[in-house]
Design a protein around this motif. Structure first.
Motif, PDB file in Angstrom:
ATOM      1  N   THR A 147      22.532 -10.217   9.243  1.00  0.00           N
ATOM      2  CA  THR A 147      22.842 -10.255   7.813  1.00  0.00           C
ATOM      3  C   THR A 147      21.709 -10.833   6.966  1.00  0.00           C
ATOM      4  O   THR A 147      21.385 -10.257   5.920  1.00  0.00           O
ATOM      5  CB  THR A 147      24.160 -11.012   7.578  1.00  0.00           C
ATOM      6  N   ARG A 182      23.561  -4.484   6.879  1.00  0.00           N
ATOM      7  CA  ARG A 182      24.977  -4.552   6.527  1.00  0.00           C
ATOM      8  C   ARG A 182      25.801  -3.672   7.472  1.00  0.00           C
ATOM      9  O   ARG A 182      25.566  -2.468   7.567  1.00  0.00           O
ATOM     10  CB  ARG A 182      25.179  -4.108   5.085  1.00  0.00           C
ATOM     11  N   PRO A 236      30.486 -11.053   9.389  1.00  0.00           N
ATOM     12  CA  PRO A 236      29.037 -10.880   9.326  1.00  0.00           C
ATOM     13  C   PRO A 236      28.254 -11.853  10.215  1.00  0.00           C
ATOM     14  O   PRO A 236      27.134 -11.547  10.623  1.00  0.00           O
ATOM     15  CB  PRO A 236      28.692 -11.077   7.854  1.00  0.00           C
TER      16      PRO A 236
END
Length: 165
Positions: free
Chosen positions: A127, A132, A139
């Motif tokens: 991240t 993404r 994440p």
């Protein structure tokens, strides 16, 4: 004694049963599985381990994806039978297949997993690099590993399904 072997189509049922045992049958709803839909795994990297009784006790698969247009590998799933965990089988599969992926010309590997486990293989958070992963995903569990130097300097964007070479 363990035997490290390439996964073949005849192994699919046993591998799928191991994955169901390790992750539960609902695993297909995960966002990483959406990236795999309609895409064949990288056969040269899909590897399993059989024990003395010829039972599949561990397996790893890789799938092609794109990160902002750059080809990459999605590692996973990887599973070790609960009765064989702690014996280093997962580490053996990861080390062997990362080396093979590099030899096959891949530059980048991505996964969703436990950071304390995967950092020892050179994975780190994706991240902060602007990578993404499709939601839903935590994440902090999206990790990346560069197989060649400086590849991360030019990779950013959304992880997308593979659409061909």
């Amino acid at each position: 004694m363990f035997r490290l072997l390439p996964e073949t189509p005849r192994d699919d049922y046993e591998v799928e049963m191991l994955l169901d045992l390790a992750f539960a049958p609902g695993r297909g709803a995960l966002s990483s599985y959406k990236l795999r839909e309609g895409v064949a795994p990288i056969a040269d990297l899909c590897t399993l381990i059989r024990d003395d009784y010829d039972v599949v006790v561990a397996a790893i698969r890789y799938w092609p994806v794109r990160i902002g247009g750059t080809p990459a590998l999605l590692l996973g799933p990887i599973a070790v039978h609960p009765t064989r965990q702690g014996e280093g089988l997962g580490a053996m599969l990861i080390a062997e297949t990362l080396d093979r992926a590099r030899d096959l010309g891949w530059h980048l590997v991505l996964l969703v997993g436990d950071p304390p486990y995967y950092t020892r293989f050179g994975f780190h958070p994706a991240t902060p690099l602007g990578i993404r992963f499709p939601q839903p995903v935590n994440p902090e569990r999206v990790l990346v590993h560069a197989l060649t130097p400086a590849v991360l300097d030019r990779v950013t964007g959304e992880v997308q399904p593979w659409t061909g070479s």
